[in-house]
Design a protein around this motif. Structure first.
Motif, mmCIF file in Angstrom:
data_model
loop_
_atom_site.group_PDB
_atom_site.id
_atom_site.type_symbol
_atom_site.label_atom_id
_atom_site.label_comp_id
_atom_site.label_asym_id
_atom_site.label_seq_id
_atom_site.Cartn_x
_atom_site.Cartn_y
_atom_site.Cartn_z
ATOM 1 N N ALA A 1 46.059 -26.521 52.217
ATOM 2 C CA ALA A 1 44.706 -26.128 51.857
ATOM 3 C C ALA A 1 44.741 -24.856 51.009
ATOM 4 N N PRO A 2 43.751 -24.632 50.165
ATOM 5 C CA PRO A 2 43.685 -23.368 49.423
ATOM 6 C C PRO A 2 43.394 -22.213 50.368
ATOM 7 N N GLU B 1 41.987 -31.467 51.013
ATOM 8 C CA GLU B 1 43.274 -30.803 50.804
ATOM 9 C C GLU B 1 43.763 -30.242 52.135
ATOM 10 N N GLY B 2 45.051 -30.368 52.372
ATOM 11 C CA GLY B 2 45.641 -29.846 53.587
ATOM 12 C C GLY B 2 45.825 -30.906 54.650
ATOM 13 N N PRO B 3 46.284 -30.493 55.843
ATOM 14 C CA PRO B 3 46.513 -31.436 56.938
ATOM 15 C C PRO B 3 45.237 -32.186 57.305
ATOM 16 N N THR B 4 45.421 -33.324 57.945
ATOM 17 C CA THR B 4 44.288 -34.188 58.279
ATOM 18 C C THR B 4 44.022 -34.220 59.779
ATOM 19 N N ALA B 5 44.423 -33.174 60.481
ATOM 20 C CA ALA B 5 44.168 -33.063 61.914
ATOM 21 C C ALA B 5 43.464 -31.741 62.193
ATOM 22 N N PRO B 6 42.542 -31.712 63.147
ATOM 23 C CA PRO B 6 41.884 -30.449 63.505
ATOM 24 C C PRO B 6 42.903 -29.425 64.009
ATOM 25 N N GLY B 7 42.468 -28.161 64.005
ATOM 26 C CA GLY B 7 43.337 -27.101 64.490
ATOM 27 C C GLY B 7 44.344 -26.632 63.468
ATOM 28 N N THR B 8 44.100 -26.931 62.190
ATOM 29 C CA THR B 8 44.984 -26.541 61.097
ATOM 30 C C THR B 8 44.139 -26.045 59.932
ATOM 31 N N ARG B 9 44.791 -25.440 58.944
ATOM 32 C CA ARG B 9 44.087 -25.080 57.708
ATOM 33 C C ARG B 9 43.773 -26.368 56.942
ATOM 34 N N HIS B 10 42.537 -26.545 56.542
ATOM 35 C CA HIS B 10 42.151 -27.750 55.805
ATOM 36 C C HIS B 10 40.918 -27.451 54.952
ATOM 37 N N TYR B 11 40.638 -28.349 54.029
ATOM 38 C CA TYR B 11 39.606 -28.089 53.021
ATOM 39 C C TYR B 11 39.021 -29.416 52.555
ATOM 40 N N TYR B 12 37.704 -29.439 52.293
ATOM 41 C CA TYR B 12 37.113 -30.578 51.596
ATOM 42 C C TYR B 12 36.104 -30.093 50.566
ATOM 43 N N ARG B 13 35.841 -30.982 49.612
ATOM 44 C CA ARG B 13 34.940 -30.652 48.506
ATOM 45 C C ARG B 13 34.124 -31.888 48.133
ATOM 46 N N ILE B 14 32.845 -31.686 47.909
ATOM 47 C CA ILE B 14 31.941 -32.724 47.421
ATOM 48 C C ILE B 14 31.360 -32.234 46.105
ATOM 49 N N GLN B 15 31.438 -33.077 45.088
ATOM 50 C CA GLN B 15 30.942 -32.695 43.774
ATOM 51 C C GLN B 15 30.067 -33.786 43.199
ATOM 52 N N GLY B 16 29.148 -33.367 42.354
ATOM 53 C CA GLY B 16 28.302 -34.280 41.614
ATOM 54 C C GLY B 16 27.636 -33.519 40.489
ATOM 55 N N PRO B 17 26.739 -34.158 39.766
ATOM 56 C CA PRO B 17 26.040 -33.459 38.689
ATOM 57 C C PRO B 17 25.306 -32.225 39.223
ATOM 58 N N ASP B 18 25.702 -31.064 38.768
ATOM 59 C CA ASP B 18 25.121 -29.786 39.178
ATOM 60 C C ASP B 18 25.128 -29.618 40.697
ATOM 61 N N LEU B 19 26.215 -30.000 41.337
ATOM 62 C CA LEU B 19 26.346 -29.845 42.780
ATOM 63 C C LEU B 19 27.800 -29.546 43.130
ATOM 64 N N LEU B 20 27.998 -28.568 43.990
ATOM 65 C CA LEU B 20 29.319 -28.270 44.528
ATOM 66 C C LEU B 20 29.159 -27.847 45.984
ATOM 67 N N ILE B 21 29.771 -28.598 46.883
ATOM 68 C CA ILE B 21 29.830 -28.266 48.307
ATOM 69 C C ILE B 21 31.299 -28.059 48.658
ATOM 70 N N GLU B 22 31.604 -26.925 49.288
ATOM 71 C CA GLU B 22 32.982 -26.651 49.686
ATOM 72 C C GLU B 22 33.032 -26.198 51.143
ATOM 73 N N TYR B 23 34.094 -26.632 51.809
ATOM 74 C CA TYR B 23 34.412 -26.185 53.169
ATOM 75 C C TYR B 23 35.899 -25.869 53.189
ATOM 76 N N THR C 1 42.578 -20.373 58.278
ATOM 77 C CA THR C 1 43.647 -19.833 59.122
ATOM 78 C C THR C 1 44.481 -20.948 59.732
ATOM 79 N N ALA C 2 45.705 -20.608 60.109
ATOM 80 C CA ALA C 2 46.645 -21.614 60.602
ATOM 81 C C ALA C 2 46.141 -22.331 61.849
ATOM 82 N N ASP C 3 45.329 -21.646 62.659
ATOM 83 C CA ASP C 3 44.812 -22.289 63.866
ATOM 84 C C ASP C 3 43.493 -23.019 63.614
ATOM 85 N N GLY C 4 43.051 -23.061 62.362
ATOM 86 C CA GLY C 4 41.831 -23.786 62.032
ATOM 87 C C GLY C 4 40.586 -23.208 62.664
ATOM 88 N N ASN C 5 40.496 -21.877 62.751
ATOM 89 C CA ASN C 5 39.378 -21.273 63.475
ATOM 90 C C ASN C 5 38.666 -20.200 62.665
#
Length: 303
Positions: free
Chosen positions: A185-186, A246-268, A272-276
């Motif tokens: 993940a970034p 982006e990143g691992p696909t299990a909870p409790g880890t560093r991870h990231y997702y992004r949703i994009q569209g026309p004039d829209l950006l959602i980021e999560y 941290t390594a413990d996903g907290n």
């Protein structure tokens, strides 16, 4: 009462209750600003106001958020004290360090704006008459979750976390390699504390997701859009959205997702390594800080 009228009323209340330094001109360079890190920021802090000023600040914030999102924001403020204790009080964090600013005059016929900001919160509203431009909206949480014997005690961004994994878990194995772009993940959301956003590359189109994953994605998008009151929320072409992980696909880890569209950006981003420790943001790269209503104003009133 519509949201724009409520914002005018509550901003006027704040201006009466707070020091004069709570207001800056609408064209001040500090208006196009987002800073969710524990860094110095302009504005009047809660600790510089009396009870009336602090209450006026909370009432103004409440005009921009639905009740559940307002509860999330207040949870984030409370977490500043939790984090300070966790760190041994060494960084002197405190919940009185959240700041507000009003830009210009809250006039029914004019352009003005306001911001509520502090560590893990940055919310900017820009108005032209009764038209509200409602982004950026940033909410973060550290810790993301506090537990007692495995039971969550405080988890203000739990829905953003859980629904992200729900989209991922609904994907077939054949599609996962295209959605999960990076093994790590970034360190933070890509948009970061920058006024102008250059969106990262888009992900897999929503139209290619199986029905279950598409339904979960619609739920996730709705969660972010529903932070805003119904008369402030903006339309989104959900068929034009893309999803990236982006990143691992299990909870409790560093991870990231992004949703994009026309004039829209959602980021999560869980940073941290413990996903907290999570950062989330709702932005419109072409319209943040009132870019949309300012373009419309200049078109209607050429100088």
């Amino acid at each position: 009462m519509n949201s724009a009228a409520a914002m005018r009323d509550e901003a006027a209340r704040l201006l009466r209750a707070a020091p004069a330094s709570v207001r800056l001109p609408f064209d001040d360079g500090k208006r196009r600003w987002i800073e969710y890190r524990p860094e110095p920021r302009p504005g009047v802090a809660f600790g510089e106001m009396d009870a009336d000023g602090r209450k006026a600040s909370h009432r103004l914030l409440a005009t921009a958020l639905r009740p559940h999102a307002f509860a999330q924001a207040m949870g984030v403020v409370a977490l500043e004290e939790v984090l300070d204790r966790k760190e041994g009080y060494g960084r002197h964090r405190h919940s009185n360090d959240y700041r507000v600013l009003v830009f210009g005059e809250p006039d029914p016929a004019g352009r003005w704006g306001w911001r509520f900001e502090g560590h893990h919160i940055s919310i900017t509203m820009t108005l032209d008459g009764d038209t509200v431009s409602p982004t950026p909206v940033f909410l973060g949480a550290n810790p993301l979750a506090t537990y007692y014997r495995g039971h969550p005690v405080l988890r203000p961004l739990g829905p953003e976390h859980d629904l992200g994994f729900a989209v991922l878990d609904a994907l077939p194995d054949t599609l996962r390699p295209r959605v999960v772009r990076e093994a790590s993940a970034p360190v933070d959301i890509y948009s970061g504390p920058h006024a102008d956003v250059v969106p990262p590359p888009p992900g897999v189109p929503a139209a290619e997701l199986p029905a279950a994953a598409r339904e979960r994605l619609d739920d996730l998008v709705g969660l972010y859009l529903d932070r805003l009151p119904a008369d402030v929320a903006f339309p989104v072409d959900r068929d034009a959205l893309t999803f990236t992980w982006e990143g691992p696909t299990a909870p409790g880890t560093r991870h990231y997702y992004r949703i994009q569209g026309p004039d829209l950006l959602i980021e999560y981003d869980n940073t941290t390594a413990d996903g907290n420790h999570a950062h989330t943001v709702l932005r419109r790269p072409e319209s943040d800080f009132g870019g949309d209503i300012l373009r419309a104003h200049r078109t209607a009133h050429p100088h």
